[in-house]
Design an enzyme around this catalytic site. Structure first.
Site, PDB file in Angstrom:
ATOM      1  N   GLU A 149      41.009  61.947-124.872  1.00 18.43           N
ATOM      2  CA  GLU A 149      40.168  60.784-125.208  1.00 18.43           C
ATOM      3  C   GLU A 149      38.974  60.872-124.282  1.00 18.43           C
ATOM      4  O   GLU A 149      38.955  60.279-123.215  1.00 18.43           O
ATOM      5  CB  GLU A 149      40.960  59.477-125.028  1.00 18.43           C
ATOM      6  CG  GLU A 149      40.417  58.331-125.899  1.00 18.43           C
ATOM      7  CD  GLU A 149      39.200  57.643-125.300  1.00 18.43           C
ATOM      8  OE1 GLU A 149      38.167  58.324-125.116  1.00 18.43           O
ATOM      9  OE2 GLU A 149      39.276  56.443-125.046  1.00 18.43           O
ATOM     10  N   GLU A 185      30.056  62.035-122.852  1.00 16.66           N
ATOM     11  CA  GLU A 185      30.879  62.219-121.649  1.00 16.66           C
ATOM     12  C   GLU A 185      31.306  63.678-121.464  1.00 16.66           C
ATOM     13  O   GLU A 185      32.214  63.966-120.691  1.00 16.66           O
ATOM     14  CB  GLU A 185      32.103  61.304-121.708  1.00 16.66           C
ATOM     15  CG  GLU A 185      31.740  59.833-121.559  1.00 16.66           C
ATOM     16  CD  GLU A 185      32.946  58.909-121.569  1.00 16.66           C
ATOM     17  OE1 GLU A 185      34.089  59.409-121.660  1.00 16.66           O
ATOM     18  OE2 GLU A 185      32.750  57.684-121.501  1.00 16.66           O
TER      19      GLU A 185
END
Length: 678
Positions: free
Chosen positions: A144, A153
């Protein structure tokens, strides 16, 4: 052990050295994290669990041991799901040491010590082999690593490395794939966050128009995505110009390439208009068949019955380099370019077939006008707010005279131009406008801090009108713009004895509210999908108690619905006609609860009193109905002070109906301390 940290005080403007605990940084990171928000995301957690169970089953059906690699494990939740689903062993990687330590405790507490190994490393540093961190490559990859933009990210380079070094060829992946969707829209409201519109000023000698310079008009802006809660954007504020289309997909079960690339789709406009921005979101399929799907689609795309509020994944607004006219039924090509961490878009008219086959590469936009670097998107919106501008024009007309010597203290403000057009001499430093409006010889730019201002800067003149919005780029909380007061104090010796200060004062206001969803970011979770994550709650509370729980935090409340439980109340006043006093300003009192509901916290905001009966409000615009639903200034962040305990009253007679408060403004530090008792 203590450490010294340097900072510029946003309220006083002073450069300070603060003595901090050596763990301050990590406490701050945990306190401001969104772990609670993710753990409260029922839709996300349920879909991950379903996908992990299915992946483990597929591996077992092939007669293989299920070895799981969980990158960015956080609390260890996904690894515990895998172990519970029958995985033989899980390697849970977490680079943030305090988080990795918490994951070890949570895993042990839930009885998975023998099934899960927490590795406190970056995944690119993990080794595989008899003496390595992992005994063998994994055949199930669970991650995740996503943000609102999907790849911001570093998901792509992380997957790329994992496929090369950490997982088997043909591994199962949860999620299996991600798909990015786009829709072309026109929206004056959202476009006002990216370009400066002409400002019309009614002066004594006729209407004047303040225009933005050509550098700004033609500037492509900045590449950073504008991530917002699009579900709070009314359908009346934008016009849909195309259907939703798939822009690109990433299959996480196969080797992933992070190298820059581009994608192109053909769009057929469903309506004629000006294409100004691309709205975008993604979904993830937890299984190869796409039966287990978690989507970020906004309300006009999916039914509200499937709506899950979340703050860690929202929706994206990408501004096109320039607005492009499109005609209904006339095809256009939308190109998405990406690097490892970001995406940007360009729209082109459909041309000949051969030309359209060319792989179009579009350079990442670079701001050439400086304005997009100085002003954030809400600030553009604020400067484009004609109603707000009218308030400043009205108040300036009241105070300016033909011989007024005017000094403006605000960052990147239009006030100097307004003041000049309304009949004053003027000083300020954001010069693009002055050149564009042929005023560079009329408005003098002073490049000095207020305390270093000298008579020679002012050509030995005294300032008769001191103006500010006030707005400063360093401000995070509403009262940080009180820097204007400190700057006003610093230049006192250069002011005439009967100086007019605009705004003449400011006031701090407060209201008790119940949030529809924002409370989740601070609410303990206890258990998540049957797993005990109390250790995580304790860790967050410990970090909050370190400092953050006693502080307010900034939030743009137009994105986060709430209802008022009390009337708004003025708690402090700051008189800019006088210098900053030596003593603290404080207020104590109580707020009467008028509506039933959960008391999640207090919202605080500033109001600036420009001149007689003319004010600019940065917070509550109105309470729109009997239920107490609030409308907030969309250009400003309000301060939210979350109560450490939440009380609920089903009826007004249930509980004592007062909340007591003590608020103290320390004039030496410029900080506001507050305490509430329910």
């Amino acid at each position: 052990m203590k450490t010294f940290c340097g900072r510029a005080n946003p309220t006083t403007g002073a450069l300070e050295w603060l003595e901090e605990d050596e763990n301050y940084d990590y406490h701050q990171e945990i306190a401001r994290s969104r772990y609670a928000d993710m753990l409260h995301d029922k839709d996300r957690n349920t879909k991950y669990y379903q996908g992990i169970r299915a992946a483990v089953s597929r591996v077992k059906e092939r007669g293989e041991k299920a070895i799981v690699l969980d990158i960015g494990t956080g609390t260890g939740l996904l690894s515990m799901m895998a172990a519970s689903a029958g995985a033989d062993f899980c390697y849970a990687i977490e680079v943030f040491k305090p988080m990795a330590n918490a994951a070890v405790k949570i895993v042990e507490k839930n009885g998975f010590r023998d099934k899960i190994k927490v590795i406190n490393k970056h995944s690119t540093e993990v080794t595989v082999g008899p003496d390595g961190d992992m005994q063998c490559r994994a055949n199930i990859l669970v991650t995740e690593l996503f943000d609102t933009e999907l790849i911001g990210e570093g998901a792509l380079p992380t997957y790329e490395h994992a496929h090369k070094y950490l997982v088997q060829e043909g591994c199962e992946a949860v999620p299996h794939r991600a798909t990015v969707y786009v829709q072309l829209v026109e929206s004056k409201r959202m476009w006002s966050w990216n370009k400066l519109f002409p400002v019309h000023v009614e002066a004594e000698d006729g209407e004047k128009i303040i225009v933005s310079p050509s550098e700004m008009e033609n500037c492509p802006g900045v590449p950073s995505v504008c991530d917002i809660q699009l579900n709070q954007m009314p359908s009346s504020d934008f016009t849909i110009l195309s259907n939703v289309v798939k822009m690109f997909s990433v299959d996480f079960s196969k080797p992933v390439r992070s190298a820059p690339t581009s994608y192109r789709v053909q769009l057929e406009p469903v309506k004629s208009g000006k294409a100004q921005m691309v709205l975008s979101w993604w979904d993830i399929d937890m299984d190869p068949s796409g039966m287990i799907n978690c989507t970020m689609a906004p309300y006009w795309v999916k039914s509200t019955s499937a709506f899950q509020w979340r703050d860690h994944w929202m929706q994206c607004v990408y501004f096109l380099p320039n607005e492009e006219p499109v005609l209904q039924g006339e095809n256009v090509y939308l190109t998405a370019c990406r690097d490892e961490y970001s995406v940007w878009y360009k729209l082109q008219k459909a041309r000949g077939e051969e030309e359209n086959k060319v792989d179009v590469r579009v350079e990442s936009p670079v701001c050439r006008c400086q304005a997009h670097l100085l002003w954030n998107r809400p600030r553009f919106g604020e400067l484009n707010d004609q109603n707000r501008t009218r308030q400043y024009v009205k108040s300036l007309m009241q105070v300016l005279k033909t011989d007024s010597v005017c000094l403006c203290i605000s960052d990147g403000s239009l006030l100097p131009v307004l003041a000049h057009y309304l009949g004053a001499k003027q000083v300020q430093y954001f010069f693009l406008f002055f050149k564009a409006n042929h005023l560079d010889d009329k408005i003098k730019i002073i490049e000095a801090r207020p305390e270093l201002l000298t008579s020679s800067h002012l050509e030995d003149k005294k300032i008769s009108v001191l103006v500010g919005e006030p707005f400063f780029t360093t401000s995070l909380l509403p009262w940080h713009n009180l820097y204007f007061w400190y700057a006003r104090t610093a230049v006192t010796s250069h002011l005439t004895s009967d100086v007019t200060v605009l705004p003449q004062s400011a006031s701090l206001h407060m209201m008790i509210v119940e949030f529809q969803d924002l409370w989740r970011i601070r609410s303990p979770c206890g258990t998540c999908e049957g797993f005990d994550v109390q250790t995580m709650d304790d860790m967050i509370n410990n970090s909050l108690d370190f400092r953050e729980s006693k502080e307010a935090e900034p939030h743009p409340l137009w994105e986060y619905p709430c209802k008022s439980l009390s009337d708004p109340q003025k708690v402090l006043t700051f008189d800019f006609r006088k210098t900053v006093p030596q003593h603290c300003l404080s207020a104590e009192g109580s707020v009467t609860i008028l509506r039933k509901g959960k008391r999640h916290g207090a919202v605080l905001w500033m109001e600036y009193h420009l001149a007689a009966d003319i004010s600019v409000n940065t917070g509550l615009m109105q309470i729109s109905n009997e239920k107490g639903n609030c409308e907030w200034n969309p250009h400003c962040k309000q301060a939210v002070y979350f109560f450490s305990s939440v009380t609920e009253s089903e009826t007004l007679s249930d509980l004592p109906n007062d909340v007591t408060y003590a608020i103290n403004f320390d004039t030496k530090t410029g900080e506001i301390a507050m305490d509430f008792k329910l």
